[in-house]
Design a protein around this motif. Structure first.
Motif, PDB file in Angstrom:
ATOM      1  N   ILE A   5       0.835  -1.202   0.000  1.00  0.00           N
ATOM      2  CA  ILE A   5       0.000   0.000   0.000  1.00  0.00           C
ATOM      3  C   ILE A   5       0.868   1.249   0.000  1.00  0.00           C
ATOM      4  O   ILE A   5       1.720   1.419   0.881  1.00  0.00           O
ATOM      5  N   THR A   6       0.658   2.125  -0.972  1.00  0.00           N
ATOM      6  CA  THR A   6       1.345   3.414  -0.971  1.00  0.00           C
ATOM      7  C   THR A   6       0.475   4.430  -0.217  1.00  0.00           C
ATOM      8  O   THR A   6      -0.725   4.255  -0.083  1.00  0.00           O
ATOM      9  N   GLY A  29       3.608  -1.221   3.855  1.00  0.00           N
ATOM     10  CA  GLY A  29       3.141   0.129   3.573  1.00  0.00           C
ATOM     11  C   GLY A  29       4.298   1.080   3.394  1.00  0.00           C
ATOM     12  O   GLY A  29       5.327   0.952   4.074  1.00  0.00           O
ATOM     13  N   THR A  30       4.148   2.012   2.488  1.00  0.00           N
ATOM     14  CA  THR A  30       5.200   3.009   2.299  1.00  0.00           C
ATOM     15  C   THR A  30       4.605   4.411   2.268  1.00  0.00           C
ATOM     16  O   THR A  30       3.489   4.624   1.788  1.00  0.00           O
ATOM     17  N   SER A  31       5.345   5.348   2.829  1.00  0.00           N
ATOM     18  CA  SER A  31       5.032   6.778   2.781  1.00  0.00           C
ATOM     19  C   SER A  31       6.252   7.503   3.333  1.00  0.00           C
ATOM     20  O   SER A  31       7.230   6.876   3.751  1.00  0.00           O
ATOM     21  N   ARG A  32       6.194   8.811   3.341  1.00  0.00           N
ATOM     22  CA  ARG A  32       7.320   9.574   3.873  1.00  0.00           C
ATOM     23  C   ARG A  32       7.234   9.732   5.382  1.00  0.00           C
ATOM     24  O   ARG A  32       8.208  10.110   6.022  1.00  0.00           O
ATOM     25  N   HIS A  47       9.853   5.907   2.485  1.00  0.00           N
ATOM     26  CA  HIS A  47      10.393   6.093   1.135  1.00  0.00           C
ATOM     27  C   HIS A  47       9.593   7.155   0.385  1.00  0.00           C
ATOM     28  O   HIS A  47       8.395   7.348   0.641  1.00  0.00           O
ATOM     29  N   ASP A  48      10.260   7.813  -0.535  1.00  0.00           N
ATOM     30  CA  ASP A  48       9.615   8.789  -1.415  1.00  0.00           C
ATOM     31  C   ASP A  48       9.626   8.215  -2.829  1.00  0.00           C
ATOM     32  O   ASP A  48      10.667   8.187  -3.494  1.00  0.00           O
ATOM     33  N   LEU A  49       8.468   7.758  -3.289  1.00  0.00           N
ATOM     34  CA  LEU A  49       8.384   7.116  -4.605  1.00  0.00           C
ATOM     35  C   LEU A  49       8.550   8.093  -5.756  1.00  0.00           C
ATOM     36  O   LEU A  49       8.712   7.674  -6.901  1.00  0.00           O
ATOM     37  N   SER A  50       8.545   9.386  -5.489  1.00  0.00           N
ATOM     38  CA  SER A  50       8.814  10.347  -6.564  1.00  0.00           C
ATOM     39  C   SER A  50      10.303  10.413  -6.870  1.00  0.00           C
ATOM     40  O   SER A  50      10.715  10.964  -7.888  1.00  0.00           O
ATOM     41  N   SER A  89       3.807   7.197 -10.111  1.00  0.00           N
ATOM     42  CA  SER A  89       3.153   6.067 -10.787  1.00  0.00           C
ATOM     43  C   SER A  89       4.126   5.311 -11.690  1.00  0.00           C
ATOM     44  O   SER A  89       4.077   4.073 -11.772  1.00  0.00           O
ATOM     45  N   TYR A  90       5.011   6.027 -12.368  1.00  0.00           N
ATOM     46  CA  TYR A  90       6.005   5.353 -13.205  1.00  0.00           C
ATOM     47  C   TYR A  90       6.967   4.524 -12.357  1.00  0.00           C
ATOM     48  O   TYR A  90       7.342   3.407 -12.735  1.00  0.00           O
ATOM     49  N   ASN A  91       7.365   5.055 -11.214  1.00  0.00           N
ATOM     50  CA  ASN A  91       8.256   4.289 -10.340  1.00  0.00           C
ATOM     51  C   ASN A  91       7.538   3.080  -9.746  1.00  0.00           C
ATOM     52  O   ASN A  91       8.131   2.011  -9.589  1.00  0.00           O
ATOM     53  N   LEU A  92       6.262   3.246  -9.435  1.00  0.00           N
ATOM     54  CA  LEU A  92       5.495   2.107  -8.940  1.00  0.00           C
ATOM     55  C   LEU A  92       5.303   1.065 -10.041  1.00  0.00           C
ATOM     56  O   LEU A  92       5.309  -0.138  -9.777  1.00  0.00           O
ATOM     57  N   GLN A  93       5.173   1.523 -11.281  1.00  0.00           N
ATOM     58  CA  GLN A  93       5.038   0.593 -12.398  1.00  0.00           C
ATOM     59  C   GLN A  93       6.244  -0.342 -12.481  1.00  0.00           C
ATOM     60  O   GLN A  93       6.115  -1.535 -12.795  1.00  0.00           O
ATOM     61  N   LYS A  94       7.442   0.181 -12.193  1.00  0.00           N
ATOM     62  CA  LYS A  94       8.652  -0.652 -12.203  1.00  0.00           C
ATOM     63  C   LYS A  94       8.559  -1.755 -11.158  1.00  0.00           C
ATOM     64  O   LYS A  94       8.999  -2.889 -11.387  1.00  0.00           O
ATOM     65  N   MET A  95       7.983  -1.427 -10.009  1.00  0.00           N
ATOM     66  CA  MET A  95       7.798  -2.441  -8.964  1.00  0.00           C
ATOM     67  C   MET A  95       6.766  -3.474  -9.382  1.00  0.00           C
ATOM     68  O   MET A  95       6.919  -4.669  -9.134  1.00  0.00           O
ATOM     69  N   ILE A  96       5.705  -3.006 -10.028  1.00  0.00           N
ATOM     70  CA  ILE A  96       4.648  -3.908 -10.495  1.00  0.00           C
ATOM     71  C   ILE A  96       5.190  -4.871 -11.545  1.00  0.00           C
ATOM     72  O   ILE A  96       4.862  -6.067 -11.543  1.00  0.00           O
ATOM     73  N   LYS A  97       6.028  -4.380 -12.451  1.00  0.00           N
ATOM     74  CA  LYS A  97       6.654  -5.246 -13.460  1.00  0.00           C
ATOM     75  C   LYS A  97       7.450  -6.366 -12.804  1.00  0.00           C
ATOM     76  O   LYS A  97       7.440  -7.517 -13.260  1.00  0.00           O
TER      77      LYS A  97
END
Length: 285
Positions: A5-6, A29-32, A47-50, A89-97
């Motif tokens: 969960i982000t 779970g991740t957040s700042r 973590h900062d997913l940006s 979202s692009y960084n999360l996409q890498k995790m999803i891949k």
């Protein structure tokens, strides 16, 4: 189930994380900011997913729930929305891949539609002149759909404990605060169901997690039964025993309700008045 969960420090993210670990699921779970969830089935990653994806998670993730993102605000800049909504979202996409989950749940927004001309908004409505916020909420739907089955929940206001009691938290939350303080409330009486209680978000997601076959779909999220803004104000006034004065005003602005026809095939949400009553009870605790 192993769930990632982000935005787990937001009131929505925290509610979902607590609800899923209470079912016995493992949640990362991740957040700042640390949400301080005390449960052995919960693991927090600051973590900062940006900035970058999190690629060192060894545990297989079955489901991703993407809550993190920039809330719509008059003071936010274009770069804020791009950073928080697109780059994340692009960084999360890498995790999803990498993890190849069964399903991704993305909390999108009804703002993706832009200028709504219809009296009842459904998923087939044309997208017309969305603002920057709406555009940056729509694009992640496509970003995730490229790599995984994705359910995009096109959200309206979400009521729950921890929601900001200002205009930022939506009309109902700010009206609640005025009633609590005994301030005068002005209301334009119109049909309304463009909100939902946070418990329904959990229940909707849970329905999709329990399915055997996973698909990609987009759903408008709102209360199941329409009420009126005047009824909602007086309902809260009575529940709070408020002494506030209610003034009805006229407004020629276009208002619309949200169709539940597609969502009801999966789950029946609370009615507008049930959701507001539950919200007020939450805040009394």
């Amino acid at each position: 189930m192993n769930i990632f969960i982000t935005g787990c420090n937001s009131y929505i993210g925290k509610y979902l994380a607590n609800s899923f670990v209470e079912q016995g699921n493992n949640v990362i779970g991740t957040s700042r900011i640390n949400p301080k969830i005390r449960n052995r089935n919960f693991k927090f990653i600051k973590h900062d997913l940006s900035v970058s994806p999190i690629l060192k998670i060894k545990k297989k993730i079955d489901f991703f729930i993407h809550i993190a993102g920039k809330r719509q605000s008059k003071t936010s800049k274009v770069r804020d929305y791009i950073s928080s909504n697109i780059i994340v979202s692009y960084n999360l996409q890498k995790m999803i891949k990498k993890h190849k989950p069964k399903l991704v749940i993305y909390t999108s927004s009804r703002c993706i539609y832009g200028d709504v001309k219809d009296k009842i908004l459904n998923e087939k409505a044309n997208i017309l002149n969305p603002d920057v916020y709406g555009q940056t909420k729509f694009l992640p739907e496509k970003i995730f759909e490229e790599v995984a089955n994705t359910i995009s929940l096109r959200m309206s206001t979400v009521l729950g404990k921890g929601a900001p009691l200002t205009e930022t938290g939506g009309w109902i939350a700010s009206t609640y605060r005025k009633l609590l303080l005994g301030q005068t409330v002005e209301v334009v009486d119109t049909k309304i169901n463009n909100f939902i209680h946070v418990s329904d978000i959990f229940n909707i997601i849970n329905v999709f997690f329990k399915k055997k076959n996973f698909v990609t779909d987009q759903l408008n999220i709102s209360c199941s039964k329409v009420s009126t803004s005047k009824k909602i104000v007086y309902l809260m006034k009575n529940l709070l025993n408020s002494k506030s004065k209610i003034i009805q005003k006229l407004n020629k602005q276009h208002f619309y309700t949200i169709s539940n026809h597609k969502l009801k095939k999966y789950y029946l949400t609370l009615s507008a008045e049930e959701a507001v009553s539950k919200f007020v009870e939450d805040l009394k605790k």
